[in-house]
Design a protein around this motif. Structure first.
Motif, PDB file in Angstrom:
ATOM      1  N   UNK A  40       0.857  -1.183   0.000  1.00 51.55           N
ATOM      2  CA  UNK A  40       0.000   0.000   0.000  1.00 51.55           C
ATOM      3  C   UNK A  40       0.895   1.235   0.000  1.00 51.55           C
ATOM      4  N   UNK A  41       0.694   2.105  -0.974  1.00 53.73           N
ATOM      5  CA  UNK A  41       1.499   3.320  -1.129  1.00 53.73           C
ATOM      6  C   UNK A  41       0.591   4.543  -1.125  1.00 53.73           C
ATOM      7  N   UNK A  42       1.143   5.682  -0.759  1.00 54.64           N
ATOM      8  CA  UNK A  42       0.381   6.921  -0.874  1.00 54.64           C
ATOM      9  C   UNK A  42       0.455   7.470  -2.292  1.00 54.64           C
ATOM     10  N   UNK A  43       1.643   7.395  -2.906  1.00 54.73           N
ATOM     11  CA  UNK A  43       1.859   7.978  -4.227  1.00 54.73           C
ATOM     12  C   UNK A  43       2.769   7.077  -5.043  1.00 54.73           C
ATOM     13  N   UNK A  44       2.412   6.881  -6.307  1.00 53.63           N
ATOM     14  CA  UNK A  44       3.309   6.210  -7.244  1.00 53.63           C
ATOM     15  C   UNK A  44       3.587   7.189  -8.373  1.00 53.63           C
ATOM     16  N   UNK A  45       4.864   7.525  -8.527  1.00 55.97           N
ATOM     17  CA  UNK A  45       5.242   8.363  -9.667  1.00 55.97           C
ATOM     18  C   UNK A  45       5.938   7.470 -10.683  1.00 55.97           C
ATOM     19  N   UNK A  61      10.903 -13.994   0.646  1.00 61.10           N
ATOM     20  CA  UNK A  61      10.066 -15.170   0.430  1.00 61.10           C
ATOM     21  C   UNK A  61       8.579 -14.908   0.472  1.00 61.10           C
ATOM     22  N   UNK A  62       8.206 -13.641   0.385  1.00 56.77           N
ATOM     23  CA  UNK A  62       6.798 -13.256   0.436  1.00 56.77           C
ATOM     24  C   UNK A  62       6.294 -13.072  -0.996  1.00 56.77           C
ATOM     25  N   UNK A  63       5.062 -13.486  -1.253  1.00 52.72           N
ATOM     26  CA  UNK A  63       4.459 -13.329  -2.575  1.00 52.72           C
ATOM     27  C   UNK A  63       3.680 -12.018  -2.628  1.00 52.72           C
ATOM     28  N   UNK A  64       4.134 -11.109  -3.478  1.00 57.19           N
ATOM     29  CA  UNK A  64       3.462  -9.814  -3.630  1.00 57.19           C
ATOM     30  C   UNK A  64       2.415  -9.971  -4.724  1.00 57.19           C
ATOM     31  N   UNK A  65       1.148  -9.873  -4.332  1.00 58.24           N
ATOM     32  CA  UNK A  65       0.069 -10.095  -5.301  1.00 58.24           C
ATOM     33  C   UNK A  65      -0.433  -8.800  -5.933  1.00 58.24           C
ATOM     34  N   UNK A  66       0.059  -7.668  -5.451  1.00 60.16           N
ATOM     35  CA  UNK A  66      -0.342  -6.400  -6.044  1.00 60.16           C
ATOM     36  C   UNK A  66       0.115  -5.226  -5.214  1.00 60.16           C
ATOM     37  N   UNK A  67      -0.092  -4.051  -5.783  1.00 61.01           N
ATOM     38  CA  UNK A  67       0.229  -2.798  -5.106  1.00 61.01           C
ATOM     39  C   UNK A  67      -0.933  -1.844  -5.346  1.00 61.01           C
ATOM     40  N   UNK A  68      -1.348  -1.154  -4.294  1.00 60.02           N
ATOM     41  CA  UNK A  68      -2.393  -0.146  -4.422  1.00 60.02           C
ATOM     42  C   UNK A  68      -1.846   1.185  -3.921  1.00 60.02           C
ATOM     43  N   UNK A  69      -2.292   2.259  -4.540  1.00 57.38           N
ATOM     44  CA  UNK A  69      -1.852   3.594  -4.150  1.00 57.38           C
ATOM     45  C   UNK A  69      -3.057   4.520  -4.082  1.00 57.38           C
ATOM     46  N   UNK A  70      -2.906   5.555  -3.312  1.00 58.00           N
ATOM     47  CA  UNK A  70      -3.954   6.567  -3.249  1.00 58.00           C
ATOM     48  C   UNK A  70      -3.947   7.381  -4.539  1.00 58.00           C
ATOM     49  N   UNK A  71      -2.729   7.707  -5.028  1.00 61.46           N
ATOM     50  CA  UNK A  71      -2.627   8.562  -6.210  1.00 61.46           C
ATOM     51  C   UNK A  71      -1.468   8.112  -7.081  1.00 61.46           C
ATOM     52  N   UNK A  72      -1.627   8.258  -8.381  1.00 55.59           N
ATOM     53  CA  UNK A  72      -0.579   7.969  -9.349  1.00 55.59           C
ATOM     54  C   UNK A  72      -0.627   9.036 -10.437  1.00 55.59           C
ATOM     55  N   UNK A  73       0.549   9.397 -10.918  1.00 57.94           N
ATOM     56  CA  UNK A  73       0.604  10.328 -12.048  1.00 57.94           C
ATOM     57  C   UNK A  73       0.293   9.621 -13.364  1.00 57.94           C
ATOM     58  N   UNK A  84       7.730  -5.309 -15.029  1.00 60.63           N
ATOM     59  CA  UNK A  84       9.018  -6.010 -14.981  1.00 60.63           C
ATOM     60  C   UNK A  84       9.086  -7.034 -13.856  1.00 60.63           C
ATOM     61  N   UNK A  85       8.283  -6.854 -12.812  1.00 66.50           N
ATOM     62  CA  UNK A  85       8.260  -7.820 -11.706  1.00 66.50           C
ATOM     63  C   UNK A  85       6.928  -8.583 -11.661  1.00 66.50           C
ATOM     64  N   UNK A  86       6.122  -8.380 -12.695  1.00 70.65           N
ATOM     65  CA  UNK A  86       4.846  -9.091 -12.830  1.00 70.65           C
ATOM     66  C   UNK A  86       3.926  -8.874 -11.627  1.00 70.65           C
ATOM     67  N   UNK A  87       3.856  -7.619 -11.179  1.00 69.85           N
ATOM     68  CA  UNK A  87       2.985  -7.252 -10.062  1.00 69.85           C
ATOM     69  C   UNK A  87       2.022  -6.177 -10.561  1.00 69.85           C
ATOM     70  N   UNK A  88       0.722  -6.428 -10.498  1.00 70.55           N
ATOM     71  CA  UNK A  88      -0.230  -5.394 -10.922  1.00 70.55           C
ATOM     72  C   UNK A  88      -0.301  -4.262  -9.897  1.00 70.55           C
ATOM     73  N   UNK A  89      -0.584  -3.058 -10.386  1.00 69.39           N
ATOM     74  CA  UNK A  89      -0.789  -1.961  -9.446  1.00 69.39           C
ATOM     75  C   UNK A  89      -2.032  -1.176  -9.837  1.00 69.39           C
ATOM     76  N   UNK A  90      -2.647  -0.610  -8.824  1.00 65.96           N
ATOM     77  CA  UNK A  90      -3.890   0.134  -8.988  1.00 65.96           C
ATOM     78  C   UNK A  90      -3.800   1.392  -8.143  1.00 65.96           C
TER      79      UNK A  90
END
Length: 136
Positions: A40-45, A61-73, A84-90
């Protein structure tokens, strides 16, 4: 913390580097190898710092199934980083939607939209120049 509490799920955080005292952990909080997590992120630039977090979790050894952010540019570089790391983000909101709603609701005038889009273009150009400088 709020999302973790609301969902009744554990929470942790990843430092930019190991602590220099105590257990010297880079990752704080309870986790076990194989756990599935969402970052969980506040901002993704550009996505660079988010990917550093994702890579630290994967190394642990943790499986990252996604990333969510409050705001993205909405920069293409962020999409490429996550791809590149095969992780979806929203993101809950992005620059294009923000200015569109701001115009529709009368917070900014249509002619001001060009100004805000120009700022975004300048930010993209600066990112490209920085990338080229770092690759030189």
């Amino acid at each position: 913390a709020y999302i973790s509490e609301y969902l009744g799920l554990p929470m942790g955080y990843v430092r930019s580097g190991n602590k220099d005292h105590g257990r010297q952990n880079k990752i704080e909080g309870h986790y076990e190898k194989g756990d599935k997590v969402v970052v969980v992120e506040d901002l993704i630039s550009t996505g660079k710092s988010s990917i550093e977090v994702v890579n630290s979790l994967i190394e642990a050894g943790v499986e990252v199934i996604g990333c969510v952010a409050i705001f993205s540019y909405g920069f293409d570089e962020a999409k490429a980083q996550f791809d590149s790391v095969n992780v979806p983000y929203y993101s809950l909101a992005n620059f294009n939607n923000l200015v569109k709603v701001a115009v529709e609701e009368g917070y900014i005038e249509q002619e001001d939209l060009e100004y805000f889009c120009k700022i975004l273009d300048i930010m993209k150009e600066n990112l490209q120049e920085e990338k080229e400088t770092n690759n030189a």
